[in-house]
Design a protein around this motif. Structure first.
Motif, short mmCIF file in Angstrom:
data_model
loop_
_atom_site.label_atom_id
_atom_site.label_comp_id
_atom_site.label_asym_id
_atom_site.label_seq_id
_atom_site.Cartn_x
_atom_site.Cartn_y
_atom_site.Cartn_z
N PRO A 268 44.94 26.19 -34.56
CA PRO A 268 45.16 27.33 -35.46
C PRO A 268 45.28 28.62 -34.67
N PRO A 269 45.89 29.64 -35.24
CA PRO A 269 46.05 30.91 -34.51
C PRO A 269 44.70 31.51 -34.13
N THR A 270 44.59 32.00 -32.93
CA THR A 270 43.34 32.60 -32.45
C THR A 270 43.55 33.99 -31.85
N HIS A 271 44.80 34.48 -31.86
CA HIS A 271 45.09 35.72 -31.12
C HIS A 271 44.48 36.95 -31.77
N GLN A 272 44.07 36.85 -33.04
CA GLN A 272 43.48 38.00 -33.71
C GLN A 272 41.97 37.83 -33.94
N HIS A 273 41.37 36.88 -33.28
CA HIS A 273 39.93 36.68 -33.45
C HIS A 273 39.16 37.91 -32.94
N HIS A 274 38.11 38.27 -33.67
CA HIS A 274 37.41 39.51 -33.32
C HIS A 274 36.68 39.43 -31.99
N MET A 275 36.48 38.23 -31.47
CA MET A 275 35.81 38.14 -30.16
C MET A 275 36.69 38.69 -29.04
N TRP A 276 38.02 38.80 -29.27
CA TRP A 276 38.88 39.43 -28.25
C TRP A 276 38.52 40.91 -28.09
N ASP A 277 38.03 41.53 -29.15
CA ASP A 277 37.60 42.93 -29.02
C ASP A 277 36.38 43.02 -28.10
N ALA A 278 35.48 42.04 -28.24
CA ALA A 278 34.32 42.03 -27.33
C ALA A 278 34.77 41.80 -25.89
N TRP A 279 35.82 40.97 -25.73
CA TRP A 279 36.35 40.72 -24.38
C TRP A 279 36.96 42.01 -23.81
N ASP A 280 37.73 42.74 -24.62
CA ASP A 280 38.32 43.99 -24.14
C ASP A 280 37.25 44.97 -23.71
N MET A 281 36.22 45.08 -24.53
CA MET A 281 35.13 46.00 -24.20
C MET A 281 34.44 45.60 -22.90
N ALA A 282 34.11 44.30 -22.77
CA ALA A 282 33.42 43.84 -21.55
C ALA A 282 34.31 44.02 -20.33
N ALA A 283 35.60 43.72 -20.47
CA ALA A 283 36.52 43.87 -19.33
C ALA A 283 36.63 45.33 -18.92
N GLU A 284 36.70 46.21 -19.89
CA GLU A 284 36.77 47.64 -19.55
C GLU A 284 35.54 48.10 -18.80
N ILE A 285 34.37 47.70 -19.29
CA ILE A 285 33.13 48.12 -18.63
C ILE A 285 33.07 47.59 -17.20
N CYS A 286 33.49 46.34 -17.03
CA CYS A 286 33.45 45.77 -15.68
C CYS A 286 34.49 46.41 -14.77
N LEU A 287 35.71 46.57 -15.26
CA LEU A 287 36.79 47.10 -14.41
C LEU A 287 36.62 48.58 -14.13
N SER A 288 35.81 49.25 -14.95
CA SER A 288 35.58 50.67 -14.65
C SER A 288 34.85 50.86 -13.33
N GLN A 289 34.18 49.83 -12.87
CA GLN A 289 33.46 49.91 -11.59
C GLN A 289 34.34 49.50 -10.41
N LEU A 290 35.55 49.02 -10.72
CA LEU A 290 36.39 48.46 -9.66
C LEU A 290 36.72 49.47 -8.56
N PRO A 291 37.15 50.70 -8.87
CA PRO A 291 37.47 51.64 -7.77
C PRO A 291 36.30 51.90 -6.83
N SER A 292 35.11 52.09 -7.41
CA SER A 292 33.95 52.38 -6.55
C SER A 292 33.56 51.16 -5.72
N LEU A 293 33.71 49.98 -6.29
CA LEU A 293 33.36 48.78 -5.53
C LEU A 293 34.33 48.54 -4.39
N ILE A 294 35.60 48.87 -4.59
CA ILE A 294 36.58 48.70 -3.51
C ILE A 294 36.37 49.78 -2.44
N GLU A 295 36.03 50.97 -2.90
CA GLU A 295 35.82 52.06 -1.95
C GLU A 295 34.57 51.83 -1.11
N ASP A 296 33.52 51.31 -1.72
CA ASP A 296 32.27 51.06 -0.99
C ASP A 296 31.88 49.60 -1.16
N PRO A 297 32.19 48.75 -0.17
CA PRO A 297 31.87 47.31 -0.29
C PRO A 297 30.38 47.03 -0.48
#
Length: 1324
Positions: free
Chosen positions: A376-405
């Motif tokens: 069945p279709p799953t592309h509009q499941h509300h858990m994707w919103d939780a995934w977007d939020m978690a990915a944003e929070i994690c990726l927001s640290q990406l520049p600082s982590l690359i700059e300072d290993p």
């Protein structure tokens, strides 16, 4: 720990959680008594001073509730089932655990050459596996792309065999497919096809490959491809119009064109629908993010960490992605499809997780990935919103982590928030609501140490909600996670893991194999061996019991780990801190450990297990006693794989020692043949059946000696099994006979008479676990006779020694006692036990006495098994004395059917069938099952039920109270209020008249033999009556409707002597029917037509005199204490604790005469009064050391009725004798009586004393009832009138007052029951 506290509070309760201590309400009185009584003498005046304190009115409202456990509801009508290892409960365990062993990667890219049906725009998407094919030479690019694709698959399944075919020919693909199928065998083969460099599939479902010169496109039909790969297989088609291939494959399998393909075993993933073309512009999901302005997309390829390291950014993202996609799949897909796609194969699960993400991304480009089976279709499941939020929070640290290993990565709050959501669901969810969608996330959290404790605790609360919750958790995939956690040594997790595994194994027994394979049993053995007294120890014992239940490898592994000695150590060190549930499961674990396992039995016998387990037969909890019987019974050798046949023998523990140990076990078991709990007696019957198989010949010989013609005069002197007690002092106790001695092989038995003892069972521990023999030498003489007497099933005819014959004789009597048990289920078990040694009933077709049904009466009877009962009649063996109503019979030539007992016909009189004197075997036939093989015999053995009953405890919620608790409490409070109001009215009532004019109802019960007992129900207009044939009828006297009628049991004989109510203020109100033979039967739902259920049944009279045919039992129930008192033709009063279902004391009556009337105080929970046939009356208080407080002689003839006067004053009694006089007694006065009423002249038949109102009533055989006040004033007379239309009564047989209203029910010999009310309480 919170869980530990919860469990401690749960398991510290007794089996009946609302039952208070029997003496709590009277502790104040007892203290006063101990302070005031003289230290040297115990006079009546000191007793009076001790009991002079006035209790509050709440003493009328006892809180004791008995006989309301689950086993009481269904014991007679159903057989419990333990944890299952098949069927619906094991659907979570996929039968075909798959692995993808070979992966074929076929790439048809033909870089720099566009296919003829594709027109590319500029710019367009060019990346293949994140490689730009135009950034390097075409051959190098093709090779690099293939390597990247292979690396991606290897991250998911590193152990598979991989082969990359770059722009292959048809022959190369065929060779690759056939080779991989041959190598994979039954494993799955994955075929990945990339057709970006070839034309779209044809309408027939053909894909394109190349010729050797790359000058032509060669078609490959899906039919051919399917015939090469066969099944199981999975296909990934990455090309435009890929849906055409899926449709062709489905049609192929629908038509059956392939001999190898199967839609069930093949999985297909396609990049798009049949009419769609892959997009040339790829939109990354990150462009939707709030970070699109601040995040450089080039950093995506530089995300630090490893996918399997959850402490890094890449590992955290992969972990969250797995949790999100699993959650979406579990909540959207059917559970069986979820199991197949996300739990059966690691590689398939990874593919489908990415398929869900691809669907979400591709649909934004108007492209729909498809699969078979279709999702069945799953592309509009509300858990994707939780995934977007978690990915944003994690990726927001990406520049600082690359700059300072060396910078530290901060984990996302995703899992903490999801656990909180799960906790909220636990507070409000239930079985009837939508399941918690966070369950797969909880599973993932178990992998993290920082979240593990909280996740396990929440999981414990979820699993405790019921088997449905356990099934959900298993279906989501919890099993491998909690199995791996058993390898941890973290002490904080031990109780949680034990609880979780308890819930799992309570549902599904099949997990025992996995636990033993992974050495999980050692975890629970270590927990059990801990020095701390965790309340979960009982759970650990339960888990180990399930591990060894019917699992030989589990038994062996636990023996190697020393489980037998560990359990025995706990049992031997039994103290006040040991919980009953723990003792119960230690016994059950031991029983399952050595059940049908000779090596384990030998270890148990060497460790002196019988001596350690036997004291548990006197424990107050019926479950513990039954479990101890089970443990002892499974130690008995059935005779199939025993050491005596040379299998598993032990030189240090020879046959003689083993048989002596078995006899010691039987001695202990014989002491509980008449236990008050059917649960215990059922286990005794099963144990005796095992013993009968191993000792058939000796038991047959003992039984045969009883009906030899020359010994028939001695039949009436045989002992009663109810009287077997410990005889360590060397003399016979109660009415038991001495050892039976056979002189020669055919000589009659010589008996030594025994002496009766009236000592209290409390002073004689052996009443629960003693030897029934009278000669101490028996302990040293068993080996000689039995070691020589039974060898390979052959009897050695050497002269047996007396103690052995006595023990076997008592076994036969025990079997006969069980065959005549008041519980139908136990009786059927006893009959099966007798059939093992070749004894059966003499069948005579007769008509059941009193079994006729009147017109208009519900034709119902008590629910009984299909087995016929042993009949009771004046010529049959009475359960309490006389000869056995049994006979040997010739066994069938062919093996008997499983239902051999169902063919028995109802019988009226049972007697011995004398053997043929010229028979070489004294006329004894082989046992019923003697001609059957050992395996068939084992299948016919009656099976124990205590283990399955006990397993049900852990399937119920253990951490929370019942949902209907508040509702039950509200109803109880309403009854309490009603009761107190009516008690006050009764106490202050002034009854003026009670005569014929006050009759409010008259009921013709249609009893053929008249009414023997009657009873008014407290909270509804219902009267219950019973007759001499033990037929019970229930009538609504307001509506004049017969509600129900049923037989107390199938073969009535003596009639019902008393009816009373248990738990009358509680929802679980029960009806007690006491027969004159001393048998007690307790019924529930008795007022619903055809729905009555037998709750429990037992024989209340033990220790009767030999040869007594009529016990004339009298009983009374005391709700305050939970005690039932019984007496009759015996020299004592039996005190039964119905909470414990156990005889707790035998009070010496201190009289040479027998008790004829008995009354227990309903106000003071320790007092009772007894009237005797010589006219004497005795007052007892079980709190006092002497128990007997005072003896009086107010009458000259038999006491017919006795009762405590209304009010709170202790020691005021009313008694009536057959001569017609009614005496008012006060133990505080020095005279015997202070008021005498000459009510009737030599014909008084019944007496009733109102519990609260100041009135009494007496009835006579001259068709007359008189009502008196407590001052002796006659308030009314109810008499027989000769005129035609007048109300009339017959010879009065029974009287009963309503407990809380001034209503009198009178039963007469002419089957009429009349109800009378005083002037102030008439209802009509």
């Amino acid at each position: 720990m919170a869980l530990g506290d919860l469990m401690a509070s749960r398991f510290s309760q007794s089996s009946v959680t609302v039952v208070s201590n029997h003496y709590d309400d009277y502790q104040e009185d007892s203290d006063l008594f101990s302070q005031q009584r003289d230290s040297e003498t115990a006079t009546t005046s000191s007793y009076v001073n001790a009991t002079s304190s006035t209790p509050t009115s709440m003493v009328y409202l006892p809180q004791t509730v008995v006989l309301c456990e689950l086993r009481h509801e269904v014991f007679e009508v159903s057989t419990p089932t333990g944890p299952s290892d098949s069927g619906l409960v094991s659907k979570w365990r996929h039968k075909d655990r798959m692995k993808t062993g070979c992966v074929a990667l076929v790439l048809c890219l033909n870089i720099n050459v566009d296919p003829p049906d594709v027109i590319k725009i500029s710019p367009c998407a060019r990346m293949e596996c994140w490689i730009d094919p135009f950034s390097m030479a075409p051959p190098k690019a093709l090779e690099t792309i293939g390597k990247n694709l292979r690396d991606q698959y290897e991250r998911w399944q590193p152990r598979a065999r991989y082969k990359v075919e770059l722009d292959p020919t048809l022959e190369a693909v065929k060779k690759l497919c056939t080779t991989y199928r041959r190598y994979a065998k039954s494993e799955r083969v994955l075929y990945h096809y990339n057709g970006h460099g070839v034309p779209k599939p044809t309408h027939n479902g053909e894909i394109w490959l190349f010729n050797k010169g790359y000058t032509e496109y060669i078609p490959l039909s899906i039919c051919e491809l399917d015939s090469w790969l066969k099944t199981p297989s999975i296909y990934v088609f990455d090309c435009s119009a890929a849906g055409v291939i899926v449709n062709a494959f489905i049609e192929l399998n629908d038509w059956g064109a392939s001999n190898y393909g199967s839609a069930r075993d093949c999985i297909l993933l396609a990049a798009c629908e049949a009419h769609e073309t892959l997009p040339q512009i790829f939109v990354m999901f990150c462009t939707r993010s709030l970070l699109r302005e601040s995040l450089d997309y080039s950093l995506i390829d530089k995300i630090p960490g490893r996918q399997n390291d959850r402490k890094t950014l890449l590992g955290e993202l992969n972990w969250i992605f797995t949790a999100v996609t699993d959650t979406i799949a579990w909540n959207v897909l059917p559970h069986d499809l979820f199991q197949r796609l996300f739990r059966q194969d690691l590689l398939v699960a990874s593919l489908f997780r990415n398929f869900l993400l691809a669907e979400r991304i591709m649909r934004s480009a108007n492209c729909s990935p498809i699969s078979h089976p279709m999702l069945p279709p799953t592309h509009q499941h509300h858990m994707w919103d939780a995934w977007d939020m978690a990915a944003e929070i994690c990726l927001s640290q990406l520049p600082s982590l690359i700059e300072d290993p060396n910078a530290e990565f901060q984990p996302s709050p995703f899992f903490t928030e999801q656990l909180t959501a799960f906790e909220v669901w636990l507070d409000h969810g239930s079985e009837h609501k939508k399941p918690p969608e966070q369950l797969p996330i909880v599973l993932q959290v178990l992998l993290s140490q920082c979240h593990r404790f909280r996740a396990l605790f929440l999981l414990v609360k979820f699993l405790d909600m019921g088997p449905w919750a356990v099934d959900l958790a298993l279906s989501v995939g919890i099993f491998p996670y909690v199995l791996k956690l058993l390898q941890t040594t973290t002490p904080e997790l031990r109780q949680l893991l034990v609880f979780i595994w308890t819930k799992i194994l309570a549902l599904d027994k099949s997990c025992q194999v996995d636990l033993v394979k992974d050495l999980g049993h050692t975890y629970f053995i270590r927990f059990l061996d801990s020095t701390e007294t965790y309340p979960e120890r009982a759970m650990a014992a339960f888990v180990l019991a399930v591990i060894v239940d019917g699992h030989r490898r589990g038994q062996e592994a636990c023996i190697e780990a020393g489980l037998i000695h560990l359990c025995l150590k706990h049992l031997q060190g039994n103290d006040a801190q040991s919980e009953p549930l723990f003792l119960q499961w230690l016994c059950l674990c031991l029983g399952k450990l050595w059940e049908d396992f000779t090596e384990a039995q030998m270890i148990g016998l060497q460790a002196d297990a019988p001596t350690i387990c036997s004291p548990l037969l006197s424990e107050p909890q019926p479950e513990v006693r039954a479990s101890a019987v089970f443990a002892l019974g499974t130690l008995l050798d059935v005779g199939f794989d025993s050491a005596r046949d040379g299998v598993g023998g032990n030189e240090e523990f020879d046959d003689g020692k083993k048989i002596r140990a078995e006899i010691s076990i039987i001695r202990s078991l014989l002491s509980v043949v008449s236990d008050g709990s059917p649960l215990v007696r059922a286990e005794v019957a099963v144990a005796l059946a095992r013993f009968a198989f191993g000792h058939k010949q000796h038991l047959k010989s003992s039984a045969a000696a009883y009906w030899k013609p020359q010994s028939s005069s001695l039949l009436n002197s045989l002992p009663s099994l109810a009287n077997i007690k410990d005889v360590g002092c060397g003399n016979i106790i109660s009415s038991q006979i001495g050892p039976l001695t056979r002189v020669g092989n055919d000589s009659p038995l010589m008996l030594r008479d025994g002496k009766a003892s009236t000592s209290s069972p409390l002073a004689t521990p052996g009443i629960m676990h003693g030897s029934p023999l009278s000669d101490d030498s028996s302990q040293h003489s068993d080996s000689g006779i039995l070691n020589d007497g039974v060898r390979n099933g052959v009897v050695n005819h050497s002269r047996p020694k007396p103690p052995d014959n006595a023990m076997y004789s008592q076994c036969v009597l025990a079997m006969g006692t069980l065959a005549k048990d008041p519980s139908p289920r136990i009786a059927s078990l006893g009959q099966r036990v007798l059939s093992i040694i070749g004894i059966e009933q003499v069948t005579k077709a007769v008509k059941s006495i009193g079994g006729s049904v009147r017109p208009g009466e519900p034709s119902t009877s008590s629910p009984t098994p299909s087995f016929a009962r042993l009949a009771r009649s004046s010529s049959s063996f009475d359960m309490n004395g006389g000869h056995l109503p049994l006979a040997f019979r010739t066994p069938p030539v062919s093996p008997p059917r499983q239902s051999y007992l169902t063919g028995m016909r109802r019988v009226c009189s049972l007697e011995f069938r004398p053997p043929l004197m010229n028979s070489p075997d004294s006329g004894l036939a082989d046992p019923l099952l003697g001609s059957v093989s050992g395996v068939s015999e084992r299948s016919l053995l009656p099976q124990s039920t205590i283990y399955n009953w006990s397993c049900g405890h852990f399937s119920k919620p253990l951490l929370s109270a019942a949902d209907n608790g508040e509702e039950i409490l509200a109803r109880r409070e309403e009854r309490d209020k009603f009761t107190l109001e009516h008690i006050a009215k009764c106490q202050h009532s002034s009854v003026s008249k009670l005569n014929n004019d006050n009759q409010i109802a008259n009921w013709d019960t249609k009893f053929e033999t008249g009414t023997k007992a009657t009873l008014l129900q407290p909270f509804s207009p219902i009267v219950i009556a019973a007759d001499e044939n033990e037929r019970i009828r229930v009538w609504n006297y307001e509506d004049a409707i017969l509600l129900n009628g049923f037989d107390n049991h199938e073969f009535p004989e003596k009639g019902i002597s008393k009816l009373c109510l248990l738990n009358e203020l509680d929802d679980s109100m029960l009806l007690v029917a006491s027969s004159y033979d001393g048998n007690i039967r307790v019924w529930k739902d008795y007022a619903v037509r055809g729905k009555q259920k037998l709750v429990t049944a037992f024989s209340s009279i033990q220790g009767h005199k030999p040869g007594v045919r009529s016990l004339n039992a009298v009983v009374d129930w005391q709700q305050q204490s939970g005690y039932l008192y019984a007496s009759g033709e015996i020299s004592s009063i039996m005190l039964w604790d119905l909470d414990k279902e156990q005889l707790v004391s035998s009070i010496p009556s201190s009289s040479d005469c027998t008790v004829s009337a008995l009354a227990a105080s309903q106000v003071h929970g320790s007092q009772l009064a007894a009237g005797f046939v010589d006219g004497s009356v005795r007052f007892y208080d079980i709190r006092t050391p002497e128990i007997l407080v005072r003896a009086m002689q107010p009458h000259n003839q038999r006491v017919v009725g006795i009762g405590f006067q209304p009010g709170l004053e202790p020691g005021k009694i009313v008694s009536a004798s057959q001569a017609g006089d009614i005496q008012f007694l006060d133990i505080r006065s020095y005279g015997d009586t202070y008021l005498t009423i000459d009510a009737h002249r030599g014909s008084l038949t019944a007496l009733a004393v109102h519990r609260h109102a100041p009135i009494i009533a007496s009835g006579s055989g001259k068709q007359l009832i008189k009502v008196f006040s407590l001052e002796g004033e006659q308030l009314g007379t109810i008499r027989y009138y000769a005129n035609f239309m007048a109300q009339k009564i017959g010879s009065v047989s029974c009287l009963a007052f309503h407990p809380y209203q001034v209503l009198l029910a009178a039963g007469a010999a002419d089957a009429c029951v009349s109800i009378y009310a005083d002037d102030h309480s008439q209802t009509r």
